[in-house]
Design an enzyme around this catalytic site. Sequence first.
Site, mmCIF file in Angstrom:
data_model
loop_
_atom_site.group_PDB
_atom_site.id
_atom_site.type_symbol
_atom_site.label_atom_id
_atom_site.label_comp_id
_atom_site.label_asym_id
_atom_site.label_seq_id
_atom_site.Cartn_x
_atom_site.Cartn_y
_atom_site.Cartn_z
ATOM 1 N N ARG A 170 124.678 20.776 -35.007
ATOM 2 C CA ARG A 170 123.744 20.769 -33.884
ATOM 3 C C ARG A 170 124.476 21.162 -32.598
ATOM 4 O O ARG A 170 125.698 21.064 -32.510
ATOM 5 C CB ARG A 170 123.136 19.374 -33.708
ATOM 6 N N LYS A 226 124.256 12.314 -35.129
ATOM 7 C CA LYS A 226 123.283 11.350 -34.627
ATOM 8 C C LYS A 226 123.631 9.947 -35.109
ATOM 9 O O LYS A 226 124.102 9.764 -36.229
ATOM 10 C CB LYS A 226 121.886 11.726 -35.117
ATOM 11 N N HIS A 275 119.464 25.879 -33.201
ATOM 12 C CA HIS A 275 118.798 25.308 -34.355
ATOM 13 C C HIS A 275 118.430 26.363 -35.387
ATOM 14 O O HIS A 275 118.395 26.078 -36.589
ATOM 15 C CB HIS A 275 117.551 24.529 -33.912
ATOM 16 N N ARG A 310 121.335 26.918 -37.485
ATOM 17 C CA ARG A 310 121.428 25.791 -38.417
ATOM 18 C C ARG A 310 120.485 26.019 -39.606
ATOM 19 O O ARG A 310 120.864 25.836 -40.766
ATOM 20 C CB ARG A 310 121.067 24.518 -37.652
ATOM 21 N N HIS A 329 121.803 15.056 -42.159
ATOM 22 C CA HIS A 329 120.450 14.500 -42.179
ATOM 23 C C HIS A 329 120.491 13.059 -42.667
ATOM 24 O O HIS A 329 121.281 12.716 -43.550
ATOM 25 C CB HIS A 329 119.543 15.302 -43.115
ATOM 26 N N TYR A 373 113.566 23.085 -46.072
ATOM 27 C CA TYR A 373 114.155 24.412 -46.278
ATOM 28 C C TYR A 373 113.771 25.017 -47.625
ATOM 29 O O TYR A 373 113.957 26.213 -47.837
ATOM 30 C CB TYR A 373 115.681 24.328 -46.176
#
Length: 338
Positions: free
Chosen positions: A177, A201, A274, A277, A300, A309
Amino acid sequence: KSWAFMLKDSYIDYIREIRRYSPRTQDIYESVIDGFLAFACPDGIADEAVVHALTPTMIRNYEVHLMDELGEDPRSVNLHLSVLSGFCRFLIRKDVMKSNPVRLVTRPKTSKRIPVFYRDESMEEYFSKTEYYAGKDALEVLKGFGKTAATDKVAIGLYKERLKRLIISLLGNTGMRRSELLGLSIGSADLSRKVLKVLGKGDKMREIPLIDSLCEEIFLYLQSVDTMVGCQRSADEPLLVTEKGKKLYPMYVDRVIKGELGGIKSITGRKSPHVLRHTLATELLNDGTDLYSIKELLGHSSLAATQVYTHNSIEKLKNVYNNAHPRAKSGGNYGDPD
């Protein structure tokens, strides 16, 4: 300060300290709550007005206000409702409210968004076009300026091109990210092990494998930084810096991506970190990489976030099927259509 805003501040503290949300997410949550409070209590907020305002009717009115008056799309409206729902759950835990009114509000339907990605040929064109700036020859030219590199326009221009190329390389080859890119330090790059340590994150650390060419590019880039700033830097200093040695910021990265990929004619859609990504995830999936490995690579929290995806891969499979299957080519009939 009103009681309502004390509750809001307490909630923002909670998502920052306990949930470990990113600064950008914190800003979004605070803005959403402020927007709702301004709509629900236009004459000012005092005492327990915020709790009285958090009713299904008021929230439904706010939803209509967002769509009809402000022109927000369904996805944005759902974001507002999700933030308010989280705020209400927090107030319930604090014994300020007894139930979550957002659960009684019907949310607008949204169309399933398919991840956009760049085609292999487009990225290959970019990396081929900028190959010189990542190599040893460009570094030797930069070193040739010696102590004048920091003030020479040609040297500064050469350094900027090398930096821009590395930004695209890192995002495109690791799938990290933008916030993770900006958080990289020199010590994050373990070139001997060929891995990049990334803080994602929720302050979760993960390691991303580096291909040989990217390791080489990072190694040469670090030498170019030493030439520009005039000294070697410590492991905890930012990996990516401007020609003046300053840490990069979000808008800088966005401008680089728009500028660099804007020069590739085959890339006509959105240009953002993004999408790079998404591109890596789609490429890996099409090459047979399992979803769990892609989930770990991208950082994730759940497999559901990675499964989006698969749509791109299914579309590719459909094209292959339609082009290769005997019945597909004959309109669904066996043998000669005549």
